[in-house]
Design an enzyme around this catalytic site. Structure first.
Site, PDB file in Angstrom:
ATOM      1  N   ARG A   2       0.882  -0.569  -0.151  1.00 14.39           N
ATOM      2  CA  ARG A   2       0.090  -0.032   0.381  1.00 14.39           C
ATOM      3  C   ARG A   2       0.829   1.335   0.280  1.00 14.39           C
ATOM      4  NH1 ARG A   2      -3.891   2.358   4.957  1.00 14.39           N
ATOM      5  NH2 ARG A   2      -1.901   4.200   5.111  1.00 14.39           N
TER       6      ARG A   2
ATOM      7  N   ASP B  86      -4.553   3.766  -0.251  1.00 13.50           N
ATOM      8  CA  ASP B  86      -5.707   3.871   0.397  1.00 13.50           C
ATOM      9  C   ASP B  86      -5.961   5.321   0.830  1.00 13.50           C
ATOM     10  OD1 ASP B  86      -7.470   4.455   3.211  1.00 13.50           O
ATOM     11  OD2 ASP B  86      -6.352   3.415   4.409  1.00 13.50           O
TER      12      ASP B  86
ATOM     13  N   HIS C 167      -8.967   6.598   2.797  1.00 10.45           N
ATOM     14  CA  HIS C 167      -9.464   7.421   4.169  1.00 10.45           C
ATOM     15  C   HIS C 167     -10.209   7.748   3.897  1.00 10.45           C
ATOM     16  CE1 HIS C 167      -5.956   5.519   6.432  1.00 10.45           C
ATOM     17  NE2 HIS C 167      -5.060   6.118   5.841  1.00 10.45           N
TER      18      HIS C 167
ATOM     19  N   GLU D  46      -8.628   2.068  -1.460  1.00 17.48           N
ATOM     20  CA  GLU D  46      -9.475   1.904  -0.232  1.00 17.48           C
ATOM     21  C   GLU D  46     -10.219   3.146   0.735  1.00 17.48           C
ATOM     22  OE1 GLU D  46      -7.180   0.135   1.747  1.00 17.48           O
ATOM     23  OE2 GLU D  46      -7.676   0.525   4.219  1.00 17.48           O
TER      24      GLU D  46
ATOM     25  N   GLU E 149     -13.750  -1.485   6.952  1.00 23.04           N
ATOM     26  CA  GLU E 149     -12.654  -1.221   8.977  1.00 23.04           C
ATOM     27  C   GLU E 149     -13.303  -0.023   9.172  1.00 23.04           C
ATOM     28  OE1 GLU E 149      -8.791   0.816   6.099  1.00 23.04           O
ATOM     29  OE2 GLU E 149      -9.099   2.273   8.137  1.00 23.04           O
TER      30      GLU E 149
ATOM     31  N   ARG F  39     -13.704  -5.276   3.646  1.00 23.18           N
ATOM     32  CA  ARG F  39     -12.678  -5.099   4.456  1.00 23.18           C
ATOM     33  C   ARG F  39     -12.611  -5.124   5.817  1.00 23.18           C
ATOM     34  NH1 ARG F  39      -9.682  -1.449   5.733  1.00 23.18           N
ATOM     35  NH2 ARG F  39      -7.657  -2.423   5.657  1.00 23.18           N
TER      36      ARG F  39
ATOM     37  N   GLU G 202      -4.334  -7.133   5.029  1.00 27.21           N
ATOM     38  CA  GLU G 202      -2.945  -5.747   5.610  1.00 27.21           C
ATOM     39  C   GLU G 202      -2.278  -7.011   6.495  1.00 27.21           C
ATOM     40  OE1 GLU G 202      -4.965  -2.425   7.088  1.00 27.21           O
ATOM     41  OE2 GLU G 202      -3.922  -1.186   6.683  1.00 27.21           O
TER      42      GLU G 202
ATOM     43  N   TRP H 180     -13.933  11.963   7.612  1.00 24.96           N
ATOM     44  CA  TRP H 180     -12.699  10.418   7.789  1.00 24.96           C
ATOM     45  C   TRP H 180     -12.355   9.609   6.654  1.00 24.96           C
ATOM     46  CZ3 TRP H 180      -8.140   8.785   9.430  1.00 24.96           C
ATOM     47  CH2 TRP H 180      -8.148   9.385  10.219  1.00 24.96           C
TER      48      TRP H 180
END
Ligand code: GCO
Ligand code: MG
Length: 402
Positions: free
Chosen positions: A148, A210, A212, A236, A262, A283, A339, A402
């Protein structure tokens, strides 16, 4: 009848904060479950201590499914990260107990081995693109085949997801640090460094990135399309997943694979993403999505729709979760990737054993249960103290997603 005799909530901070539930049966068998919810640790500790442990004592530890239903359906208040992390801790501890009682590793209880090893990706990042590429070279030397990549956005101090002084620990302040964010600066910069990473690492390395949750659906669609030539393994969390509908728009515009999960805690949070094939990888983690029992249910649903697993495995998920996720990944048919960031060195003083990294993959040993031991004496040396993830503000001062 064997019963649950004791359930202890253990707090420690060997390099970072972890909460662990240890269940002991009347036969003296113990099982461990991770209960760590980054930055909200004490809420789960209290939920367990005050509202769950009293319900467990005296019950049959063998009835994992029934206890799961009892804690989920029976609670009236369902879902959410605190509840689902507490349920996960109980669930995983009971799978550990069951494995020890049966004399079998947990993956055997889940149907046995579907694969020889569990492919993992690690992180490479840098304050500059050359620094990120150097970090990626280091990952290659350690045998990682999937990486990543994240680089600090110029002008955006402390870009999330980038290591500081060689260390990745975003929850490092006693009160949340506030970090600036500019979507414009990110979108102008990220496609180029992803292209640089592809050129540098060659075609055979799996490249991940990612986002985020920082983009709107339309921005994410544009971003995904603009990096199609890079051939990412996944992008991601391109946009906040509060609305599963949002992913339809992204999906309509780009073939860049999407990974999400996540911060999602139940099958209801990913149902449309899976059944409408709006994502390629789920995930969710064992610890935040209700344990092995519930994550298995999510992955089984995903298997029907060609969606694969990509379990979250940041270092705020304890070695107990890393082991549980690796057992699950060893057994399920639709595993994708997991991960693996590793842990601060001190963590191994408290958590012994667990999943083993070797040659770009994680492996579980054929020992009963999950194969993780908790060292109380070592744990006592590392006192818990609150640590928070940062909060992002746009350049005009307003709070960003986020
Ligand atoms: C990842 C993550 C982490 C999380 C952290 C939150 O993909 O590994 O996004 O950096 O932000 O685990 O607690
Ligand atoms: Mg992430």
């Amino acid at each position: 009848m064997t019963t649950i005799e004791r359930a202890e909530v253990l707090l420690t901070s060997p390099g970072r904060n972890f909460v662990t539930l240890r269940i002991t049966t009347s036969d003296g068998v113990t099982g461990l479950g991770d209960a760590t919810l980054n930055g909200r640790e004490l809420a789960v500790a209290s939920y367990l201590r005050d509202h769950v442990v009293p319900l467990l004592v005296g019950r049959d530890p063998a009835r994992i499914e029934d206890l799961w239903q009892y804690l989920f359906r029976g609670a009236y208040w369902r879902r959410g990260p605190v509840t689902m992390t507490a349920i996960a801790a109980v669930d995983v501890a009971l799978w550990d107990v069951k494995g020890k009682v049966a004399g079998l590793p947990v993956y055997q209880l889940l149907g046995g081995r579907s694969r020889e090893q569990v492919l993992v990706y690690t992180h490479a990042s840098g304050e500059s693109v050359p620094e990120m590429l150097e970090d990626a070279d280091r990952a290659r030397e350690l045998g990682y085949a999937a990486i990543r990549v994240q680089a600090a956005v110029p002008g955006i101090a402390g870009t999330y997801g980038v290591k500081k002084n060689g260390r990745y620990e975003p929850a490092d302040h006693a009160l949340p640090q506030e970090q600036p964010w500019s979507t414009e600066a990110y979108l102008a910069f990220a496609p180029d460094y992803l292209r640089a990473a592809r050129e540098h690492l060659g075609a055979e390395v799996h490249l991940l990135h990612d986002v985020h949750h920082r983009l709107t659906p339309l921005e994410a669609a544009r971003f995904g399309r603009s990096v199609e030539d890079v051939g990412l393994y996944w992008m991601e969390d391109p946009t906040p997943a509060d609305s599963q509908d949002a992913f339809r728009l992204i999906r309509q515009h780009t073939t860049t694979p999407i990974a999400v999960g996540e911060v999602l805690t139940s099958i209801w949070d990913v149902k449309d993403l899976i059944t409408e094939q709006l994502v390629d990888y789920v995930r969710c983690s064992v610890v935040h999505a209700g344990g092995i029992t519930h994550l298995r249910r999510i992955y089984d649903l995903a298997a029907l729709y060609n969606v694969r697993s990509g379990s979250h495995g940041a270092s705020d998920l304890s070695p107990v979760t890393q082991a549980a996720a690796t057992h699950l990944a060893t057994a399920i048919p639709n595993f994708g990737i997991q991960e693996h960031m590793g842990y601060p060195d001190l963590t191994a003083e408290v958590f012994h054993g667990g999943a083993r990294y070797d040659g770009g993959a994680l492996h579980v040993d054929d020992v009963p249960g999950l194969g993780v031991e908790y060292d109380d004496a070592a744990a006592a040396r590392f006192e818990y103290s609150p640590k928070y993830l940062p909060v992002a503000r746009r350049l005009d001062g307003s709070v960003h997603d986020w």
